[in-house]
Structures are given as structure tokens and as C-alpha cells.
Design a protein around this motif. Structure first.
Motif, PDB file in Angstrom:
ATOM      1  N   LEU A   1     -14.130 -18.090  21.472  1.00 15.76           N
ATOM      2  CA  LEU A   1     -14.414 -17.605  20.123  1.00 15.76           C
ATOM      3  C   LEU A   1     -15.753 -18.169  19.672  1.00 15.76           C
ATOM      4  O   LEU A   1     -15.943 -19.386  19.632  1.00 15.76           O
TER       5      LEU A   1
ATOM      6  N   ILE B   1      -8.115 -15.087  12.510  1.00 16.12           N
ATOM      7  CA  ILE B   1      -8.759 -14.749  13.790  1.00 16.12           C
ATOM      8  C   ILE B   1      -8.437 -15.793  14.848  1.00 16.12           C
ATOM      9  O   ILE B   1      -8.128 -15.468  16.003  1.00 16.12           O
TER      10      ILE B   1
ATOM     11  N   PHE C   1     -10.629  -8.286   8.660  1.00 18.77           N
ATOM     12  CA  PHE C   1     -10.228  -9.400   9.527  1.00 18.77           C
ATOM     13  C   PHE C   1      -9.328 -10.411   8.813  1.00 18.77           C
ATOM     14  O   PHE C   1      -8.739 -11.275   9.451  1.00 18.77           O
TER      15      PHE C   1
ATOM     16  N   HIS D   1     -16.979 -13.930  15.778  1.00 16.53           N
ATOM     17  CA  HIS D   1     -16.544 -13.804  14.383  1.00 16.53           C
ATOM     18  C   HIS D   1     -17.751 -13.955  13.470  1.00 16.53           C
ATOM     19  O   HIS D   1     -18.132 -15.064  13.084  1.00 16.53           O
TER      20      HIS D   1
ATOM     21  N   VAL E   1     -14.334 -13.094  21.435  1.00 14.65           N
ATOM     22  CA  VAL E   1     -14.474 -12.685  20.037  1.00 14.65           C
ATOM     23  C   VAL E   1     -15.692 -13.372  19.436  1.00 14.65           C
ATOM     24  O   VAL E   1     -15.866 -14.593  19.594  1.00 14.65           O
TER      25      VAL E   1
ATOM     26  N   THR F   1     -10.806 -16.758   8.830  1.00 13.76           N
ATOM     27  CA  THR F   1     -11.120 -17.412  10.107  1.00 13.76           C
ATOM     28  C   THR F   1      -9.855 -17.957  10.761  1.00 13.76           C
ATOM     29  O   THR F   1      -9.683 -17.881  11.983  1.00 13.76           O
TER      30      THR F   1
ATOM     31  N   THR G   1     -16.437  -9.135  14.743  1.00 17.90           N
ATOM     32  CA  THR G   1     -16.082  -8.900  13.340  1.00 17.90           C
ATOM     33  C   THR G   1     -17.358  -8.887  12.502  1.00 17.90           C
ATOM     34  O   THR G   1     -18.379  -9.455  12.902  1.00 17.90           O
TER      35      THR G   1
ATOM     36  N   TYR H   1     -18.223 -18.495  16.580  1.00 19.64           N
ATOM     37  CA  TYR H   1     -18.176 -18.410  15.119  1.00 19.64           C
ATOM     38  C   TYR H   1     -19.588 -18.508  14.556  1.00 19.64           C
ATOM     39  O   TYR H   1     -20.311 -19.475  14.817  1.00 19.64           O
TER      40      TYR H   1
END
Length: 612
Positions: free
Chosen positions: A111, A99, A56, A74, A72, A96, A11, A113
Motif C-alpha cells: 500500500l 483501505i 473509498f 491511496h 494499492v 485510510t 484511489t 500512501y
């Protein structure tokens, strides 16, 4: 036979970090690049990624993309030192959460971040900061607060394996934020220098940040961890800054300032902007003062140990490469303003739908008394595919028969308009039924621009959100009057500029540039200062730049610094108004062939192109 590649969804892929991250990931993974910028998306697709247009924060838009992903990253966020808490919360916290919920639903393996080391910021020096030393609360600005909340949201759940990265001060070729801001300050007001510039600063080559994201996808033992990411090369602020300036071919220009006085001034500015709901960002914020005044270095030993992170690019290399890129960009010939125009706008007719009268001596110092007519300019565009497009609609007779607020407006700003001058008659004179104009573009919500909206039936209205909101409220201070809005049914749909451009030649001059109809025929440009959400137009087929009320006349551009107080108060933000005028002047200087036209330019009505 090569096995099937795993898929990574990124993203915020159309941002600065996104390009470097995607280039790296493509060596090993299939990459889904999610973002809203179609132009950048096409570029990422040319690299080999799959561009996934979407927001997103909207689960319906990104659910299908998350479903395809094994991992993912993010990286998307609202990143700014100023703004409304509701927007930071919606984007950085609720986005967030969206997601995370989708990752849980579709069984994403991990994930990653991308958070921010701004969470450590405060009013003191902090050296070799460890990840666990972040405060539980930090109210220095809304961005920091939202990032801390998003981190807590991710860490308190156990269903989705999460890794959090805090990369500090990204630098590299293509940066259009951090270093350019410092360079602009150096050329204008000077760069603020506290305590002799001895405070220590950590930075990160963007390639190293991309490396950290890549490692975080699969590093064993990293789940649930937070990791500081820098180059591990802290340096004094002044020393580092002079390296950048030398690489960019510029000499330093400093302003030595006392911290306490400036911090207090920033606090007062912030309170004033919130209390009086002033639009835009304060010229100074507490966060910016703290960032420039205090040392902040970070301990990256955890990233070295658990991620296997070893910076691949040195700060010296990044500074040298950035300087070479920057100087090359400055020395390169200007990008063409007229490369193969799309050939879709065959004509642009500028006509006048009424006028108001004001004395130039009351508007500008140094001007002799001259009562001038300021026509309400309207532009009729002929588009091969879309037919007639109307840009602004001038005055209508309704303004002469309105309520108390409109009567006061006409008293302060004498207006003249007849039926023959209205937009509907301007169309009819050219054999165009008013109902055949299916697209209206509105520069802003003042009466001399919205007056004719009620005279055209059944159209799509294109404008910035601020303009659409202002048109629905009455405020003499904002010069907006709800009673001028058309009855239900006239406006079939409202469109907001969405296809933002980042590589267009106008991006050198203006912050926001949009392709309004996705065909290159009408380019929208945000022109701050006069009012919220003012929308100017670039018509490449006619070499015309329609500047709306960015200035009250192209012959008055040089008078802007001498504008009197009352005229300044009419502007939403006079500093931004002056800046927009300077940008227009620079555009004209660089491209003499471009014709800049303001809504209130006098003289005869004009035809550009084949005629109407």
C-alpha cells in the motif's frame, strides 16, 4: 505470449495527480481508477484504465476493487486549509483505515500512501527537512492533523507493507488549484510578500510525483518508510513566482505585509469563524500565512537511495509547459455553450406563485423610493423522459396563517398569495395533475421557494445537502421555517447532486457544476452567497440560466455594490454574493445569447420552447 499484468488500484484517481499517475502505470500494469467524478472517469477509461466509481470511505463500495488489486496507491483525501474536523477525520483517517483493513483482508502486496509535507509547517524557516523531523503533533489546521494521524495508523501495523510519500507543491499542466490561486490573487488583491520574498520554496513536477508513486510500488527495502518528494530545486519565492507570472504572460502585483500582524489577524479570523459558526473559509488562515512567509525545503536523499528516485522533469520545463498551456487556454475561443443540446427539455414556463413587496430605496443606496413587487418565480420544465419537473414552488397560502416566526417574516416582508397563484393551480391550468410532477428541484430553503412543497404529492426532491438540512429547521435569521415542510409521504426520496462535471464550459465561471439527471438536460450550479447550498440551473435546450436568488433581479445586478447594510445582512456571505454576481455578469458578457433569469424578475410570465 505476454504474461498477465498485475493490477494497481488508485484511489483519488480523478484528481490532478491521478491522471499523470494512471498514464504512467498503464505502461506496466492493469489500472483500476477509483473516484466519484464520472466525467473524469470516462476520460481515464479512454486512456485504458478501468474506472471504478465509488467512495473509498465506504467499505462496501470499494471492497470489490481492492479484492482485484495486487497493489494499492491511496491518493484520495479531503485536501483543504479549512473545514470541520469531523469531515477530515472521516475522510483522511477513517477512510485510510478502511483501505488498510481491506488491503489486509485481501492480501495486497503493498500500500502506497500519498501524504503531505504540510505536516512540517510552522512559524519558522525549515531547510533540508528530513522525514523523521516531522512533529508528532501539528495543530496548524485539521488537514495536517488528519494526515499525521493517518500516517501513524499505517506505521503502527505490520500486516500490510506500507510506503508513505510526502510530495511537495505539485505543478503541471492541468493544475486548477495552486498556481491559479496565485494568479487570481495577482490580478485582484495582490500576492502577499513577506521578507522581500526571499524565503525558499520546494516544488514538484506532477510527473515526478507520479514517478515516485510508481517506484514505491516495488522498491526493495522501502517498506515502512516515509519519503520526501520534490524536484530538488529549491528557489526563492519571489523569483519562482515571477517565473510563473512571466510564463503566464502577466506582470507581478505584490502586497508587502508584516508577518506577525497578519498571523494574529488570521488567528482571530479562525477563532471568530469557529465561535460564530460562520460558513465558508476565512479569507486568511494561519497555515496560508506560514506557507507564504517561511522557507521550507526538503531532503530527498532517502528517496534517491531507497526508491531510486531521479526527477525526470525540471522545474523550468514544468513552468514553461504550464505557461504555454495557460496562455493557450486564455487565448483559445470560448468553449461552445450550445454544442448539440440533448433535445430533452421541450419547454420551460416561468410563472409567479405570489409575491412580496419591498422598497428599493431601503435596499440600495442611490435608488429612489419605489415599492416593487418581487414575484416568487417557479419554473415548470417539460422533459421528454421524466415528464414535468418543477424548479422551486413559490409561496403557498400557509405562510399567511403560520406561527409567530412566519407572522414576523410577513410583517417584515409583506407577502401576497392567493390559491389561484399557487403551484398546484399553475399546474392544473396547464392540464397537469399535481401528482404527475415526479421531480422537484429546490434552489434553497426560503419560504418563497419551499412554500408549495406540501401541495404536490409523491415526488423526488433534488437539492444540495445544506438546503435539505436548512428546510428541516426553523430560523428567522436563516429565513427557514420547518412548518412549511410537507407531511410525511409527499417527498418520496431526497437526491443530492452527485455527477460533478469538470470539463463543462460553466466550470470557467463556477466552482461546482453537476449533471442532475445524467443526461445533460439539466445542469446544476452552486451559487454561493445568498444562502447555503443555493442551486442554479443551466438548461442547454433553451439557452436559459436560472439564477434563483443569486440576485434579486437581473436589472439589479449593477446595484449590488450599493446594497444597504440590512439587505447585506440577509445574505449568508455578502462577499460571496458579490462574487457570484460578477461571475454571472462575466458569463453574460462572454455568451450574450444566454438568457439569465432570477427568481424575482418582474414582468409577465414567460414561455421558452414549445409552451406548456
Amino acid at each position: 505470449m505476454e504474461g498477465k499484468k498485475e493490477t494497481v488500484l488508485v484511489t483519488g484517481a480523478t484528481g490532478f495527480l491521478g491522471e499523470y499517475l494512471i498514464k504512467r502505470l498503464l505502461r506496466e500494469y492493469r489500472v483500476l481508477a477509483m473516484g466519484r467524478n464520472r466525467e473524469r472517469g470516462r476520460f481515464l477509461a479512454s486512456l485504458g484504465a478501468v474506472f471504478c466509481e465509488g467512495d473509498f470511505t465506504e467499505a462496501k463500495q470499494c471492497a470489490g476493487y481492492v479484492k482485484e488489486a495486487d497493489y494499492v496507491i491511496h491518493a484520495g483525501a479531503l485536501s483543504s486549509v479549512w473545514g470541520a474536523w469531523e469531515e477530515f477525520y472521516r475522510t483522511n483517517v477513517l477512510g485510510t483505515k478502511t483501505i488498510l483493513r481491506l488491503c489486509r483482508k485481501y492480501g495486497v502486496k503493498r500500500l502506497v500512501y500519498v501524504s503531505s509535507p504540510s505536516v512540517y509547517s510552522g512559524t519558522r524557516d525549515r531547510l533540508e527537512i528530513k522525514e523523521e523531523q516531522a512533529p508528532k503533533k501539528n495543530t496548524l489546521n485539521h488537514y495536517i492533523r488528519s494526515k499525521l494521524l493517518a500516517e501513524k495508523l499505517l506505521l503502527r501495523q505490520k500486516e500490510v507493507p506500507v510506503v508513505i510519500l510526502r510530495p511537495r507543491g505539485l505543478i503541471g499542466v492541468g493544475d486548477t488549484s495552486l498556481v491559479p490561486r496565485l494568479l487570481r490573487a495577482n490580478r485582484t488583491i495582490g500576492i502577499p510578500l513577506f521578507r522581500g520574498g526571499k524565503n525558499l520554496v520546494d516544488m514538484t513536477s506532477v510527473e515526478n510525483a507520479a514517478l515516485a508513486c510508481h517506484l514505491a510500488l516495488t522498491a526493495k527495502g522501502a517498506e515502512g518508510g516515509i519519503f520526501n518528494i520534490t524536484n530538488g530545486e529549491p528557489a526563492e519565492f519571489k523569483e519562482l513566482l515571477e517565473q510563473f507570472l512571466t510564463a503566464a504572460g502577466e506582470s507581478p502585483h505584490y502586497r508587502r505585509l508584516p508577518f506577525r500582524a497578519l498571523y494574529c489577524a488570521a488567528a482571530v479570523l479562525e477563532k471568530g469563524y469557529r465561535l460564530f459558526r460562520v460558513k465558508g473559509e476565512p479569507p486568511l488562515t494561519r497555515y496560508t500565512v506560514c506557507m507564504l512567509a517561511f522557507s521550507q525545503t526538503m531532503d530527498i536523499s532517502r528517496a534517491r537511495k531507497l526508491l531510486g528516485y531521479r526527477p525526470e522533469k525540471t522545474l523550468e520545463e514544468s513552468i514553461r509547459e504550464y505557461g504555454e498551456w495557460y496562455r493557450k487556454g486564455s487565448a483559445d475561443p470560448l468553449p461552445p455553450a450550445f454544442p448539440d443540446p440533448p433535445g430533452l427539455i421541450t419547454a420551460a414556463r416561468i410563472c409567479h406563485c405570489g409575491f412580496c413587496i419591498n422598497d428599493l430605496a431601503r435596499m440600495f443606496r442611490g435608488r429612489s423610493s419605489e415599492k416593487r413587487r418581487f414575484p416568487a418565480g417557479v419554473v415548470l420544465l417539460t422533459h421528454k423522459r421524466l415528464g414535468t419537473i418543477v424548479y422551486d414552488t413559490g409561496y403557498s397560502e400557509q405562510i399567511l396563517h403560520g406561527g409567530p416566526l412566519l407572522k414576523l417574516y410577513c410583517l417584515l416582508n409583506p407577502v401576497s398569495v392567493t390559491r389561484e397563484q399557487t403551484i398546484v393551480r399553475q399546474l392544473e391550468k396547464r392540464g397537469i395533475p399535481a401528482g404527475s410532477a415526479k421531480h422537484v428541484i429546490l434552489s434553497h430553503a426560503h419560504p418563497d421557494h419551499v412554500g408549495g412543497l406540501s401541495l404536490i404529492p409523491g415526488y423526488t426532491l433534488t437539492a444540495f445537502p445544506e438546503t435539505l438540512a436548512a428546510a428541516k429547521k426553523s430560523s428567522l435569521l436563516k429565513l427557514s421555517f420547518r412548518e412549511l415542510l410537507p407531511p410525511a409521504g409527499h417527498i418520496l426520496a431526497e437526491r443530492k447532486p452527485q455527477n460533478r462535471l469538470y470539463e463543462h464550459f460553466l466550470c470557467r465561471y463556477f466552482e461546482e457544476v453537476y449533471d442532475l439527471f445524467d443526461d445533460g438536460s439539466v445542469i446544476g450550479v452552486r451559487l454561493p452567497g445568498h444562502c447555503d447550498g443555493q442551486l442554479g440551473l443551466w438548461l442547454p435546450d433553451q439557452s436559459l440560466f436560472l439564477a434563483a436568488d443569486a440576485c434579486w433581479g437581473t436589472d439589479l445586478l449593477e446595484d449590488t455594490p450599493r446594497m444597504r447594510l440590512l439587505a447585506r445582512l440577509i445574505q449568508n456571505d455578502f462577499a460571496a454574493y458579490r462574487d457570484t454576481v460578477r461571475r454571472l455578469c462575466r458569463l453574460k458578457h462572454d455568451y450574450p445569447r444566454i438568457r439569465i433569469i432570477c427568481s424575482h424578475d418582474g414582468g409577465k410570465e414567460q414561455i421558452h420552447g414549445e409552451g406548456l
